[in-house]
Structures are given as C-alpha cells and as structure tokens.
Write an enzyme that holds these catalytic residues in place. Structure first.
Site, short mmCIF file in Angstrom:
data_model
loop_
_atom_site.label_atom_id
_atom_site.label_comp_id
_atom_site.label_asym_id
_atom_site.label_seq_id
_atom_site.Cartn_x
_atom_site.Cartn_y
_atom_site.Cartn_z
N PHE A 81 8.74 17.80 -12.60
CA PHE A 81 7.65 17.16 -11.84
C PHE A 81 6.31 17.85 -12.07
O PHE A 81 5.26 17.26 -11.81
CB PHE A 81 7.98 17.13 -10.35
N LYS A 82 6.34 19.08 -12.56
CA LYS A 82 5.09 19.81 -12.80
C LYS A 82 4.14 19.02 -13.73
O LYS A 82 2.93 19.19 -13.66
CB LYS A 82 5.36 21.18 -13.44
N ASP A 83 4.69 18.18 -14.58
CA ASP A 83 3.84 17.40 -15.49
C ASP A 83 2.87 16.48 -14.74
O ASP A 83 1.78 16.20 -15.23
CB ASP A 83 4.71 16.54 -16.42
N MET B 91 0.04 18.87 -13.88
CA MET B 91 -0.53 19.63 -15.00
C MET B 91 -1.21 18.72 -16.02
O MET B 91 -2.26 19.06 -16.55
CB MET B 91 0.58 20.44 -15.65
#
Ligand SMILES: *Cc1c(COP(=O)(O)O)cnc(C)c1O
Length: 462
Positions: free
Chosen positions: A111-113, A116
């Site tokens: 989920f960091k995408d 980011m």
C-alpha cells in the site's frame, strides 16, 4: 491551509514546505491546523467516480495554493497510471459483511505505493519549479524503502538513501531496493533493527547543520503528504459500500500508525466510520497501550510480518496530540519520557482514543492459520500482514456494520510465510518476474550517526 507541529514549538508551514521538510524542527510531526470537512452531499456525489476523481476531491482542501487544480489533477493521474488494476484499490468480499481492500496493485506490491507514487510526483513538480535539489533519507522495515526508491529513481532533483535493517527484510523487499540501477538510488543495510534505522533518521533531522547542508527531506510515514494520500481509499471503499448513508468500520494492520491515522482523518472529515481497529503482530506496543494506557517499549521480536515489527510507532504522536486536546507541551513531555523507556496516557486522553480506536494482537501461529483458512474458505491468498488484519476483524466485528480490512501487501512479497501456511508459493506478477536475476547493489553500514552522515555527504558530492 497551515500545518502545525505536534510539539508546539516549530513554525507553522504551508503544504509544500510541510511536505518537503518531513519532520518539524522541534522534533514533532506536522498536522493540519484545522481539518476540512466534506458534507454528506459531497460524499454522496463521489458515487461512480474514478479513484483519481475521488482522490482530487478528498485531498484538494489540504493542498492550498501549492498546486493549481489542473496541475494537481495531472499529478494524481500520473501517480496511479502505473498500477496493475484499473480500480487502483479494488474491494473484494471475504464473507458476510466482511470486505478486503486490496492495496497491493502498485509497482512494489504494497500500500505504500499509494502515497509514495504521489509524493514522487509532488516533489518533482515542486522542485523543478524552484530549481532546488534535496536529499531524501528514509528508514524502512521493507516496504517504504522499495516504494520510495521506485517513486524517486532517476529523478534529477533528488538523491534517495534508504536505511533498512540488515537481514530483517524479505528477499523480494531487499531486491526491490538493491536492484534499481539509477545512480541517485542508495540502498544502505544497517546493522540493527528498524527502530535503530528510524532513530538514526530522526537524529539526522535533529542535527540541523547536517540537515541544512544536504537539504534533507523525509518521505517516511511521518511526512504529512503520505498520510494525506492514504485518506483517499477510506473514502473510495466506504462510498462503494453505501457511505455516507451506511456506516462502515475498518481494520488496519498497523506498525507506524500512518495508515490507521489516515482513517481517523477520513472520519474527522465527515466520513461515517464506526470503528477503527488497530491490528498488531506479536510486537504489540500499540495494542498494549490502547488496552492499558501504558506505552512502554520492549525489544522487537522479528516476525513473519516484518513491516509491522516496530516498537516506536511514530505517527501515534499525531493521535496523542489530538487526544491531549492539541497540547504540544504535553506531547513533548510524553516523548521525553519515551526516551527513558515509556509513558502512561492520561485518563482523559485514553477516553478520546477509545472513542475512535479498538485493537487486537495476533500471534505467529494464528497468522499462519488465518492464511490457510482464508485461502480455503474466503477465496483469498493473504500476505501475513493482511492475515493479521482479517483475524482481528473476524474476532471483533459488529455483525450489523460492514467491516473493511486493509490488505497491505501482495502475498508474493512474502512467499516463504505464505507457502508455509497454505502450501502455495505465490508467483510475482509478470512485470517483475525477473527480479531474482537482477544484480544487487547495497552498502552495509554501522548503527552510527557520524559514519552515516559522512557517507551521505560523500555520495552526494560525487
Ligand atoms: C507499512 C506496512 C504496514 C504498517 O503500516 P503503518 O502505516 O506503518 O501502520 C502494514 N503492512 C505492510 C505490508 C506494510 O508495508
């Protein structure tokens, strides 16, 4: 829109400076001075919109004059164009009243995408406008680092250094950080834990001479831009289940408290959220704190859900700031006590926290059992972090309120644990199938501030 520090002593900043600086100069975290709200009609009007359109409406009030409407819409479009699913954050049904929000269709499969990729676009736009150059240093338990490298690789105005705990990330996570060939990417394997990485990063931000010399910028989940981008999928998923005319709850596999805090912001903006449930692994400081009020650090025990192997949960400071009626001095004092091992949350503040949050803890065996169970009975192969969320959600949910559990990573990012539990080794998606053939480039570094700072200075000078 102005942003203020949770410790009350740093100057207020606009959105662009808040995003570019990361940590406030008094050691605190930036939060919006006031939280904008959306009306029930505003939320109802999101039915049928694309993810990008919802993203624009949710984030626009926070961005102020940093970008024009046209530019901001364009940055959002570019951020999510590389995702492997048209819905960006698809919702699938696990059982009666229980849904899984798949947040792992971005370029690094976690989920960091979501945050980011957008931060990468916003940094590039802001820096190319001002002609400035920055040095991004990030600490990672695995997924933030790969997402940051993917978002910033090859950008002119940025060098990106990522500190990860040597030997404590999965092979896929490590290879996503060590195989990019761009010369502005620097993977650093630190001899220590994730908390050590995070502590050295905070030291660098608090060492103003170094911070100013290299124009240090942070993209850890303490960066407000990260939290903001994550607010969007709380809206998109709740709307698809009938918000604002039906309440939903969320369960969130939690480490640094960024993702769940984004859910709290969504609630404060007017999204009808019933419960926000914090799910932890055996490193359960947050669960202990939310049940007993004691926030006492312990050593980190490595687990099969390494992205949640955390004892100092940075964004919890933002939750405490609101629970203490935005009293920066009170928060600063708690953080001083934390340096000496821990603190107790006051009764009044605990009451505020309990109005919003529940929590649960899941053991290693329960995690493996849930991966097997979900595969056999829910039609879903879960990564260990997501399995922790599903386990806590199943144990705690109210049958009258739909529960959305956040699936934070793709099972192929943690193939060993998934295979052990289910007998199935999840393959990497086609677009990264050659990851294991690419050459790795990494520097092993000691857990020592001076040596880290000189290495960074040398690298950006060369
Ligand atoms: C980062 C991460 C988490 C924890 O999210 P926080 O925002 O730090 O609470 C959970 N699962 C996965 C897969 C992650 O990468």
């Amino acid at each position: 829109m102005q942003y203020i520090s949770t410790r009350g002593k740093a100057p207020a900043l606009g959105f662009e400076d808040t995003m570019l600086s990361g940590l406030a100069r008094d050691g605190g975290l930036y939060v919006p001075e006031t939280i904008p709200t959306l009306s029930a009609d505003d939320i109802r009007a999101m039915h049928g919109l694309t993810y990008e359109e919802i993203a624009f409406r949710v984030m626009r009030p926070f961005v102020g004059d940093a970008f024009t409407d046209e530019v901001f819409a364009d940055l959002i479009a570019k951020a999510y164009a590389g995702f492997g699913h048209d819905a960006r954050a698809p919702l699938v049904q696990l059982g009666n009243g229980h849904f899984l929000l798949e947040l792992f269709h971005g370029p690094t499969l976690a989920f960091k995408d979501f945050a980011m990729q957008l931060i990468g676009q916003m940094f590039q736009e802001a820096l190319s406008r001002s002609g400035k150059r920055v040095t991004i240093v990030g600490a990672t338990s695995g997924d933030t680092g790969s997402a940051a490298i993917e978002a910033f690789r090859g950008l002119d105005a940025v060098d990106v250094f990522i500190l990860y705990p040597h030997g404590r990330v999965s092979e896929v996570q490590r290879r996503q950080m060590t195989t990019p060939v761009e010369s502005n990417v620097h993977a650093l394997a630190l001899d220590g834990t994730f908390d050590d990485c995070q502590a050295r990063l905070k030291d660098m931000f608090n060492h103003f001479e170094f911070r100013d010399a290299v124009k240090l910028a942070g993209v850890n989940s303490i960066n407000w831009g990260r939290v903001l981008a994550q607010v969007v999928y709380y809206f998109s998923s709740a709307v698809s289940l009938g918000a604002p005319d039906r309440k939903v709850s969320f369960t969130v596999p939690t480490g640094n408290y960024g993702d769940i805090f984004a859910g709290y912001i969504a609630k404060r903006m007017g999204l009808p959220i019933d419960r926000l449930v914090v799910a932890t692994n055996q490193n359960d400081i947050l669960h202990r704190c939310l049940t007993t009020g004691g926030y006492v650090t312990d050593s980190v025990t490595p687990s099969i859900s390494p992205s949640m192997d955390i004892q100092v949960s940075s964004n919890f400071e933002r939750a405490l700031f609101d629970a203490y009626n935005r009293d920066g001095n009170a928060v600063a004092q708690l953080m001083d006590e934390l340096k000496a091992g821990g603190f107790h949350v006051s009764q009044g503040a605990m009451q505020v926290l309990r109005e919003h949050y529940d929590s649960g803890r899941v053991s290693e065996d329960e995690t493996l059992a849930m991966i097997a169970h979900a595969h056999a009975h829910m039609g879903e192969l879960l990564c260990p972090h997501s399995a922790i969320g599903v386990q806590v959600a199943e144990a705690q949910r109210d049958p009258n309120v739909p529960m959305i559990t956040l699936a934070t990573a793709h099972p192929a990012k943690f193939p060993d644990a998934v295979e052990k539990a289910s007998g199935i080794r999840p393959p990497l998606p086609e677009r990264m199938a050659d990851l294991f053939d690419r050459e790795e480039r990494v520097t092993r570094v000691p857990n020592d501030l001076d040596q880290l700072e000189s290495l960074i200075k040398d690298r950006i000078a060369s």
